[in-house]
Design a protein around this motif. Sequence first.
Motif, PDB file in Angstrom:
ATOM      1  N   SER A   5      -2.002  -2.884  -1.077  1.00 39.91           N
ATOM      2  CA  SER A   5      -2.752  -3.434   0.055  1.00 39.91           C
ATOM      3  C   SER A   5      -3.079  -2.349   1.081  1.00 39.91           C
ATOM      4  O   SER A   5      -4.037  -2.483   1.844  1.00 39.91           O
ATOM      5  N   TYR A  50      -4.295   0.435   0.364  1.00 37.12           N
ATOM      6  CA  TYR A  50      -5.520   1.074  -0.105  1.00 37.12           C
ATOM      7  C   TYR A  50      -6.673   0.085  -0.223  1.00 37.12           C
ATOM      8  O   TYR A  50      -7.814   0.416   0.086  1.00 37.12           O
ATOM      9  N   ILE A  71      -7.209  -3.074   1.231  1.00 29.76           N
ATOM     10  CA  ILE A  71      -7.716  -3.748   2.433  1.00 29.76           C
ATOM     11  C   ILE A  71      -8.650  -2.847   3.246  1.00 29.76           C
ATOM     12  O   ILE A  71      -9.750  -3.271   3.608  1.00 29.76           O
ATOM     13  N   PRO A  72      -8.293  -1.582   3.535  1.00 23.75           N
ATOM     14  CA  PRO A  72      -9.265  -0.729   4.245  1.00 23.75           C
ATOM     15  C   PRO A  72     -10.544  -0.483   3.436  1.00 23.75           C
ATOM     16  O   PRO A  72     -11.626  -0.369   4.003  1.00 23.75           O
ATOM     17  N   TYR A  73     -10.411  -0.435   2.105  1.00 23.44           N
ATOM     18  CA  TYR A  73     -11.596  -0.264   1.268  1.00 23.44           C
ATOM     19  C   TYR A  73     -12.552  -1.445   1.440  1.00 23.44           C
ATOM     20  O   TYR A  73     -13.755  -1.251   1.631  1.00 23.44           O
ATOM     21  N   TRP A  74     -12.022  -2.682   1.390  1.00 26.41           N
ATOM     22  CA  TRP A  74     -12.884  -3.849   1.528  1.00 26.41           C
ATOM     23  C   TRP A  74     -13.478  -3.952   2.925  1.00 26.41           C
ATOM     24  O   TRP A  74     -14.624  -4.384   3.081  1.00 26.41           O
ATOM     25  N   ILE A  75     -12.731  -3.568   3.934  1.00 22.28           N
ATOM     26  CA  ILE A  75     -13.272  -3.578   5.297  1.00 22.28           C
ATOM     27  C   ILE A  75     -14.439  -2.603   5.404  1.00 22.28           C
ATOM     28  O   ILE A  75     -15.502  -2.934   5.948  1.00 22.28           O
ATOM     29  N   ALA A  76     -14.259  -1.402   4.866  1.00 27.06           N
ATOM     30  CA  ALA A  76     -15.333  -0.408   4.906  1.00 27.06           C
ATOM     31  C   ALA A  76     -16.524  -0.844   4.051  1.00 27.06           C
ATOM     32  O   ALA A  76     -17.683  -0.667   4.453  1.00 27.06           O
TER      33      ALA A  76
END
Length: 63
Positions: A33, A35, A37-42
């Motif tokens: 998470s 890695y 969660i920030p990927y999906w936000i970006a």
Amino acid sequence: MLIKKTNDIISKQWYYQTNPAHREIWMRHPRSSLYIIPYWIAFWGGMGYASYYLGRMVIGKKE
């Protein structure tokens, strides 16, 4: 002389195949998470940004 296994594939395979949580393979690791969660936000932030300015371009508004 004992040889230490640095890449214990069998134990890693056992961990991923017997994980009781029925989640996708990329979410099974405890730190995934950090890695994902920030990927999906970006990703969705970039898609929203692009969609917003695409809409402005279609209706003809400039900056």
